[in-house]
Design an enzyme around this catalytic site. Sequence first.
Site, PDB file in Angstrom:
ATOM      1  N   SER A 318       0.832  -1.205   0.000  1.00  0.00           N
ATOM      2  CA  SER A 318       0.000   0.000   0.000  1.00  0.00           C
ATOM      3  C   SER A 318       0.867   1.254   0.000  1.00  0.00           C
ATOM      4  O   SER A 318       0.596   2.213  -0.739  1.00  0.00           O
ATOM      5  CB  SER A 318      -0.920   0.002   1.220  1.00  0.00           C
ATOM      6  N   TRP A 321       2.396   1.546  -3.418  1.00  0.00           N
ATOM      7  CA  TRP A 321       1.393   1.966  -4.393  1.00  0.00           C
ATOM      8  C   TRP A 321       1.296   3.485  -4.434  1.00  0.00           C
ATOM      9  O   TRP A 321       1.093   4.082  -5.502  1.00  0.00           O
ATOM     10  CB  TRP A 321       0.032   1.379  -4.021  1.00  0.00           C
ATOM     11  N   HIS A 322       1.483   4.127  -3.282  1.00  0.00           N
ATOM     12  CA  HIS A 322       1.333   5.578  -3.222  1.00  0.00           C
ATOM     13  C   HIS A 322       2.474   6.324  -3.913  1.00  0.00           C
ATOM     14  O   HIS A 322       2.276   7.455  -4.359  1.00  0.00           O
ATOM     15  CB  HIS A 322       1.225   6.042  -1.773  1.00  0.00           C
ATOM     16  N   GLY A 323       3.627   5.731  -3.979  1.00  0.00           N
ATOM     17  CA  GLY A 323       4.703   6.440  -4.654  1.00  0.00           C
ATOM     18  C   GLY A 323       6.011   5.692  -4.614  1.00  0.00           C
ATOM     19  O   GLY A 323       6.248   4.866  -3.726  1.00  0.00           O
ATOM     20  N   PHE A 479      -0.345  10.073  -7.690  1.00  0.00           N
ATOM     21  CA  PHE A 479      -0.277   8.631  -7.459  1.00  0.00           C
ATOM     22  C   PHE A 479      -0.965   7.854  -8.565  1.00  0.00           C
ATOM     23  O   PHE A 479      -0.877   6.644  -8.587  1.00  0.00           O
ATOM     24  CB  PHE A 479      -0.906   8.275  -6.104  1.00  0.00           C
TER      25      PHE A 479
END
Length: 479
Positions: A318, A321-323, A479
């Site tokens: 997670s 996934w954001h960056g 994102f």
Amino acid sequence: MLFNSIDFTIFLPIVFLIYWLLNSHLRAQNLFVAISSYVFYGWWDYRFLFLIFFSTVVDFFIAKNIQKSRDPKVRKLLLICSLFTNLGLLGVFKYYNFFVENFNQAFTFLGYHVNGSSLNIVLPVGISFYTFQTLSYTIDVYRSKLQPTHNFVSFAAFVSFFPQLVAGPIERATNLLPQFYKSRKFEYTNAVDGLRQILWGLFKKMVIADNCALYADMIFNNSESYSGSTLALGAVFFAFQIYGDFSGYSDIAIGTSRLFGFNLMQNFAFPYFSRDVAEFWRRWHISLSTWFRDYLYIPLGGSRSHKVRNVFVIFLVSGFWHGANWTFIIWGAINALYFIPLLLAKRNRVNTSIVAENKRLPSPKELFNIITTFSLVTIAWVFFRAESVSHALIFIRDMFSLDLLSLPVYSIRKLIYPIVVLLAFFVVVEWFGRKDKYAIENLLKNKFTPIRWAFYTLIIFLIGMYMQTEETPFIYFQF
């Protein structure tokens, strides 16, 4: 195209009017939604329209062939093709440079000079969102939970649906795609409710998030110059900035969808009133949390086996996934460390009801738990906002210095009174609307009509008074 832009203010009414003029023609409506969505996305950079079209074509035909095949090996191979194609595109555009840079640094640390070349490419807006949306469709077809569509226009409209295309909610095909098959009639009450949610989303973004951003940026960008209490204030401002920004986008997306007769899933459920971190993650970015639960956590074994490992993997993924930055990965790891003790103590599902249900105010224990949870989440947000891991560590170290309990510096203190009042107003409204899908859904609904309209007028006035002179992008666009 930004929701808080003049362009969108012109775009939305035009699309709305043409869409409902096509009321008796479902195929024409769906085609118009797809075209409008491509115009909306192409307004940012038309060159990346090919990517979303390519993902749409690939998953449309792969899903059809998965259904046709009775050979498990062929079905699995087709699914792997979908995963490889979608995650491959995401990996190249979002993560390639991150891996190259860390690869070079690792070999430099070992005494070898490696010069892996990075790519000078722009991250396509919304690629993380629509990639996960198309992947869920293919996976659900593979699992026989969904019949593949044979209508390419409907599928293209589902993938590119402009209200939620850029920053979610990440809709499942099982919820949104069937809505493109059914005739839709204009309903006044739905439209009014949609406008009400759009209004509250704009307030969250343009009044709360954008004004908190001014002070959060000021403090984070000059953190070495401020006291511990001022740094803590900056962290709190960022916590409200990211919540107002992201949940504001979701409110506008959901409200806009209702104008067109579509229902999207709730993406935020008043997360800052959570009594523990587990409850927070059931209420924050719900569409992503449930996506990881259904397509990663459960396939890994869920709570049946290696549950600590599985939870840690979910939070790390997670964060990633954001960056493509170690700050996001550490942010995910910190949240995992918050969550795992609750899981081991079997207290991760203790708080599933609304806080202070059927009461005006929380009990002292509930208030303490809310403040504690918010504080833990806010500390983790420092890594999300910081420029680097070292910046985050220094920021937290200085924040917990001896002057943490002192008053923030006067230069900041004299500027923040208006936003503190606005935050207090915002928290009160959210508290009294916490049982609904968004804060003002039913607020003052049974009151004298002029009182209700006076409240809406106040919201519009505050938006006009505190909006920034320049268009400000949403945080999750990156994102």
